[in-house]
Scaffold this motif. Sequence first.
Motif, short mmCIF file in Angstrom:
data_model
loop_
_atom_site.label_atom_id
_atom_site.label_comp_id
_atom_site.label_asym_id
_atom_site.label_seq_id
_atom_site.Cartn_x
_atom_site.Cartn_y
_atom_site.Cartn_z
N SER A 34 76.53 78.65 64.79
CA SER A 34 76.57 77.60 65.82
C SER A 34 75.30 76.77 65.79
CB SER A 34 76.77 78.22 67.21
OG SER A 34 77.99 78.93 67.28
N SER A 35 74.17 77.39 65.53
CA SER A 35 72.91 76.64 65.46
C SER A 35 72.93 75.65 64.30
CB SER A 35 71.72 77.61 65.31
OG SER A 35 71.64 78.48 66.41
N LEU A 36 73.48 76.07 63.15
CA LEU A 36 73.57 75.16 62.01
C LEU A 36 74.47 73.97 62.33
CD1 LEU A 36 73.79 77.53 58.90
CD2 LEU A 36 71.93 75.99 59.51
N ILE A 37 75.60 74.22 62.98
CA ILE A 37 76.50 73.11 63.32
C ILE A 37 75.81 72.15 64.28
CG2 ILE A 37 78.56 72.57 64.67
CD1 ILE A 37 80.02 74.74 63.33
N SER A 38 75.02 72.69 65.22
CA SER A 38 74.37 71.82 66.20
C SER A 38 73.35 70.88 65.58
CB SER A 38 73.71 72.67 67.29
OG SER A 38 72.62 73.41 66.75
N VAL A 39 72.70 71.30 64.49
CA VAL A 39 71.68 70.44 63.86
C VAL A 39 72.27 69.60 62.73
CG1 VAL A 39 69.78 71.94 64.50
CG2 VAL A 39 70.95 72.32 62.34
N GLY A 73 82.36 70.11 64.16
CA GLY A 73 81.41 69.01 64.14
C GLY A 73 81.67 68.09 62.98
N VAL A 74 81.16 66.86 63.08
CA VAL A 74 81.31 65.85 62.04
C VAL A 74 79.95 65.60 61.41
CG1 VAL A 74 82.04 63.50 61.49
CG2 VAL A 74 83.24 64.81 63.26
N VAL A 75 79.88 65.68 60.09
CA VAL A 75 78.62 65.53 59.36
C VAL A 75 78.73 64.30 58.45
CG1 VAL A 75 77.00 66.64 57.78
CG2 VAL A 75 78.33 68.04 59.39
N THR A 76 77.66 63.51 58.43
CA THR A 76 77.58 62.35 57.53
C THR A 76 76.48 62.60 56.52
OG1 THR A 76 78.33 60.86 59.29
CG2 THR A 76 77.24 59.86 57.37
N ALA A 77 76.84 62.60 55.25
CA ALA A 77 75.88 62.81 54.16
C ALA A 77 76.07 61.69 53.15
CB ALA A 77 76.07 64.17 53.50
N VAL A 79 81.77 61.54 54.79
CA VAL A 79 81.87 62.07 56.15
C VAL A 79 82.87 63.23 56.11
CG1 VAL A 79 82.48 61.58 58.55
CG2 VAL A 79 81.38 59.82 57.16
N TYR A 80 82.44 64.37 56.60
CA TYR A 80 83.33 65.53 56.58
C TYR A 80 83.15 66.32 57.86
CZ TYR A 80 79.02 67.88 54.97
OH TYR A 80 77.74 68.35 54.87
#
Length: 479
Positions: free
Chosen positions: A173-178, A199-203, A207-208
């Motif tokens: 959960s900590s990894l998803i939050s950051v 969560g949605v991550v943009t790299a 976007v995934y």
Amino acid sequence: MTTFVDRVELHVAAGNGGHGCASVHREKFKPLGGPDGGNGGRGGDVILVVDQAITTLLDYHHSPHRKATNGQPGAGDNRSGKDGQDLVLNVPDGTVVLDKDGNVLADLVGQGTTFVAGQGGRGGLGNAALSSARRKAPGFALLGEPGEARDVVLELKTVADVALVGYPSAGKSSLISVLSAAKPKIADYPFTTLVPNLGVVTAGSTVYTIADVPGLIPGASQGRGLGLEFLRHVERCSVLVHVLDTATLESDRDPVSDLDIIEEELRQYGGLEDRPRIVVLNKVDIPDGQDLADMIRPDLEARGYQVFEASAVARLGLKELSFALAGIVGEARAAKPKEEATRIVIRPKAVDDAGFTVTYDESEDVYRVRGEKPERWVRQTDFNNDEAVGYLADRLNRLGVEDQLMKAGARAGDGVAIGSLENAVVFDWEPTMMAGAEMLGRRGEDHRLEAPRPAAQRRRDREAERDDPQREFDEFDPF
């Protein structure tokens, strides 16, 4: 107490069709102006629709019985009944619909995807629609067809590209939050996460979505802990990320053993063997954690894992991890076959397909007729009206049911059942020699439905008629 529900049993019932109306137009100087009974309205459907704003099946857990409205009956003066209103049920993206036996009926992925869980019944025809040159004033109408009722199971499988797996308190959960803007509950005790976090991550240009699977412990695939409830949420992912705690305070655990145990649970669950794996050694900001990571990293790389060191607190190694995941997700998306445009597939009926079957049921000693049309016609027949039953006999005869009964070996007086074993109409068969309006007497009656004479009585009557001396005179008497 958690308010997340990802599996429910739903009891749906579509609306019944409205009955047709049997009416005769009457006005001054037109006492019998002809049939003017309207048709019944169609029953409402029960439709499942994907709504991405919905994230849980909680509403259907509390209210599992859902029914659409019925169609209204027809009325005189050619007034048709109002159709029933469809019942639209919003479900989360990634909902799988199964029957009671576990067979998949639909996999609902994508905003707006629909599935008709219950088909509304057809409305019955009024006597105006049933009138013809041979039957100018029908004294009956067809009944509305019952709506479809069945039990379905809804299972939610999270639509995510990346799934984080690992022991409780490993730092998922900590990894998803950051990595994303998600705000999961975080605390330093087991089973903090009670629902999958997304969560949605943009790299770069990719976007995934990323999700964690809570509660994986030894025996999760057999139902221990929370793992069995949430393992289904990793089925749609493109890559699995093992999050290993390098700073665990439990003396009987180490990261490599944790990895082996989680892999065994995934293997027993099945269906995930082809997903690429990445290992994240988490909490390397702690001195002992960094030392342990340095010790086990060569062993993990020797097994073929791509290993990353990270710390959600110190924000270490996150950029490299996010771009590596973006690369794997991009490759997985490129490898998927492109969806073809929607095509209409026409499957014509076979030349010899009669639309029904006739078989002999030895256990019940009846000839069983199965088919969509015969069964629907039986459901729409008012058996309290002799003329309506005669109309049913005409339809079955035109369809070829009598011919098939004769070919199957049925004889007069044999039992015939139309429908399934649980819900069938059973009657003694008498072959119809004539059909149509010429068989009708007064309105609402049909001479074919008079009680048939026993076979022995019919034989004696034929012999008596043959031996009657008056018979020859009656046939040739011109007066």
